[in-house]
Design an enzyme around this catalytic site. Structure first.
Site, PDB file in Angstrom:
ATOM      1  N   GLY A 167     -31.090  93.603 -21.446  1.00 40.98           N
ATOM      2  CA  GLY A 167     -30.267  93.829 -22.915  1.00 40.98           C
ATOM      3  C   GLY A 167     -28.928  94.333 -22.040  1.00 40.98           C
ATOM      4  O   GLY A 167     -28.478  93.879 -21.023  1.00 40.98           O
ATOM      5  N   SER A 168     -28.179  95.081 -22.771  1.00 46.44           N
ATOM      6  CA  SER A 168     -26.863  95.490 -22.611  1.00 46.44           C
ATOM      7  C   SER A 168     -26.726  96.505 -21.407  1.00 46.44           C
ATOM      8  O   SER A 168     -27.549  97.187 -21.295  1.00 46.44           O
ATOM      9  CB  SER A 168     -26.153  95.956 -23.885  1.00 46.44           C
TER      10      SER A 168
ATOM     11  N   CYS B 275     -27.762  84.975 -20.764  1.00 42.34           N
ATOM     12  CA  CYS B 275     -27.242  85.948 -19.875  1.00 42.34           C
ATOM     13  C   CYS B 275     -26.444  85.261 -18.779  1.00 42.34           C
ATOM     14  O   CYS B 275     -25.662  85.687 -18.104  1.00 42.34           O
ATOM     15  CB  CYS B 275     -28.373  86.813 -19.374  1.00 42.34           C
TER      16      CYS B 275
ATOM     17  N   GLU C 163     -32.240  93.813 -16.190  1.00 44.41           N
ATOM     18  CA  GLU C 163     -31.462  92.546 -16.315  1.00 44.41           C
ATOM     19  C   GLU C 163     -30.345  92.839 -17.392  1.00 44.41           C
ATOM     20  O   GLU C 163     -30.493  92.811 -18.673  1.00 44.41           O
ATOM     21  CB  GLU C 163     -32.319  91.561 -16.332  1.00 44.41           C
ATOM     22  N   LEU C 164     -29.093  93.043 -16.910  1.00 47.33           N
ATOM     23  CA  LEU C 164     -28.169  93.625 -17.895  1.00 47.33           C
ATOM     24  C   LEU C 164     -27.096  92.810 -18.262  1.00 47.33           C
ATOM     25  O   LEU C 164     -25.885  92.952 -18.771  1.00 47.33           O
ATOM     26  CB  LEU C 164     -27.551  95.017 -17.424  1.00 47.33           C
TER      27      LEU C 164
ATOM     28  N   TRP D 206     -33.055  89.564 -27.999  1.00 46.58           N
ATOM     29  CA  TRP D 206     -33.385  88.224 -28.799  1.00 46.58           C
ATOM     30  C   TRP D 206     -33.090  86.624 -28.652  1.00 46.58           C
ATOM     31  O   TRP D 206     -33.102  85.821 -29.603  1.00 46.58           O
ATOM     32  CB  TRP D 206     -32.419  88.761 -30.382  1.00 46.58           C
TER      33      TRP D 206
END
Length: 468
Positions: free
Chosen positions: A217-218, A273, A239-240, A142
């Site tokens: 995300g996570s 991020c 991509e965390l 988001w």
């Protein structure tokens, strides 16, 4: 000390549609379809059928993507306010996200993964050709709904794949509108947007008809995505997130870099991020650094993204605001000092005061984990080795930066950082042509530039003798 609790922990559900909340008010303002996991079989099946034609004509793909980029720009005045309304960012940043989306479509449209000859001394002509993978699942968070959607769909489509894209249920509306704009320039079912709550994303990631899953995300969810895709041996790009450190050297000009450093941490309300999430300052300059950042935090205009004077919007959603409050409260309870902010703002919506934390214990979660909000801890160091060790001392490895006037020395320190990208005297600036990848818990695979395109292709080798 923050005490209030978020009023709504998740977007509400209304029949087969769900409410979308405005983070500036905390109230519903729209709704989106709450699609169910059992609908995905038909969606992925149509994507596979569309792939048969889409993969065959590179010139047609190029033309369609260039037309799509023009259409995105033309629709900017319609998309940008909707993006700000559901995400919270200032309107100018929404327009910048749309511009980046169009630029990315153009960039990948014009990349050519042409065949390449191989020679090994034998009387055989060998050639590598590149073939698309098939339907690609793109699962988007988001914080940058459109920019991250385009980072996934542009290289996938340019490579000849079809895409099923799932946005976050916190920000589905601008993505659905973007999908409508793009679909007008693309053949039917080449791009499909699906919206809904879990387990929709998990089912999409593990669907046997999906050949590549690209997820942002996570870390825990990324691991689950990888496990789900493994069942069908699907390719994954993850991509965390990150916990980027900024290391300030002893020769840094604090006032000269303070604005850049502040916005490297607080752009998009810290929900980036690769934002600066920790600052390490020499003990001699520590008070100056804290004060310079605190002055900027106190002066920044916080408000609804649609208000013309707003510089910093709200946190996007109630669960994330609760996370920011929890990390901040824990740090303060452990002895940290709020040089600025330190609390949720007393107004409707998900607003948190821009916060600079000093005297933070180095093992505090606000330092060791990814807070992903408008909170920045500043920590002192006595030796450069100590600073580098601390910068490298988390499970993340997305980005980092070094700040100083001796550029050669700064570069030497940057080379010691354990991350995918290191910047000197700036942070979180990426060109479309460069790779973007993290190490350790920050991800798997590469996005961006030609590497992002080839991540959506597989090599196919043809051997032909010189004579019959």
């Amino acid at each position: 000390m923050p005490t209030s609790q978020p009023r709504q922990p998740t977007p509400g559900t209304v029949g087969e549609r769900f409410a979308v909340l405005d983070p500036a008010t905390g109230e519903p303002f729209g709704e989106a379809p709450d699609q169910q996991p059992d609908e995905l079989d038909a969606v992925v099946g149509r994507a596979h059928e569309a792939w048969r034609g889409w993969r065959t004509d590179r010139d047609a793909r190029t033309a369609a993507l260039l037309t799509a980029a023009d259409a995105v720009e033309a629709a900017g005045t319609e998309i940008a306010p909707l993006l700000t309304r559901e995400q919270g960012k200032p309107l100018a940043e929404s327009y910048a996200e749309i511009a980046r989306t169009a630029a990315r479509l153009r960039y990948f449209a014009e990349l050519d993964p042409g065949p390449r000859p191989l020679s090994d001394g034998r009387p055989v002509r060998s050639e590598i050709r590149w073939r698309p993978l098939g339907p690609v699942a793109a699962i988007v968070p988001w914080n940058f709904p459109l920019q991250l959607a385009s980072a996934k769909l542009a290289p996938a489509l340019a490579a000849g794949n079809t895409v099923v894209l799932k946005p976050s249920p916190f920000t589905p509306l601008a993505t659905r509108l973007l999908g409508s704009v793009l679909s007008a320039a693309l053949p039917e079912d080449v791009l499909t947007i699906v919206t809904g709550h879990e387990p929709l994303g998990a089912r999409l990631a593990s669907h046997p008809g999906i050949r590549h899953v690209t997820f942002t995300g996570s870390v825990p969810t990324g691991r689950a995505v990888a496990a789900g895709a493994a069942a069908s041996l699907g390719r994954v790009t993850l991509e965390l997130g990150g916990n980027d450190a900024a290391v300030l050297l002893a020769d840094v000009d604090v006032e000269r870099i303070a604005d850049r450093l502040f916005w490297a941490a607080f752009r998009n309300c810290g929900q980036v991020c690769m934002a600066v999430k920790r600052v390490y300052a020499p003990a001699r300059l520590y008070s100056d650094v804290v004060e310079a950042l605190a002055q900027r935090a106190k002066a920044v205009v916080v408000g609804a993204g649609l208000d013309p004077g707003t510089e910093l919007g709200p946190v996007n959603n109630a669960p994330q605001l609760a996370r920011v409050e929890r990390y901040t409260a824990q740090a303060l309870a452990d002895g940290a000092r709020a040089a600025a902010g330190g609390h949720r703002l007393d107004r409707p919506g998900y607003f948190h005061a821009p916060t600079i934390l000093a005297d933070v214990p180095p093992d505090s979660p606000v330092v060791t984990e990814e807070q992903f909000g408008p909170v920045l801890p500043v920590l002192p160091y006595r030796s450069l080795d100590e600073a580098v060790e601390a910068a490298n001392g988390t499970g993340f490895g997305l980005g980092g930066s070094v700040w100083g006037t001796d550029l050669d020395r700064a570069e030497a320190v940057a080379d010691r950082l354990e991350c995918g990208t290191a910047w000197i005297n700036h942070h979180a600036e990426l060109s479309l042509a460069q790779p973007f990848a993290g190490i350790k818990d920050s991800g798997l695979g590469v996005a961006g530039g030609p590497w992002g395109l080839y991540g959506n292709l597989r090599p196919f080798v043809v051997h032909r003798p010189e004579e019959a």
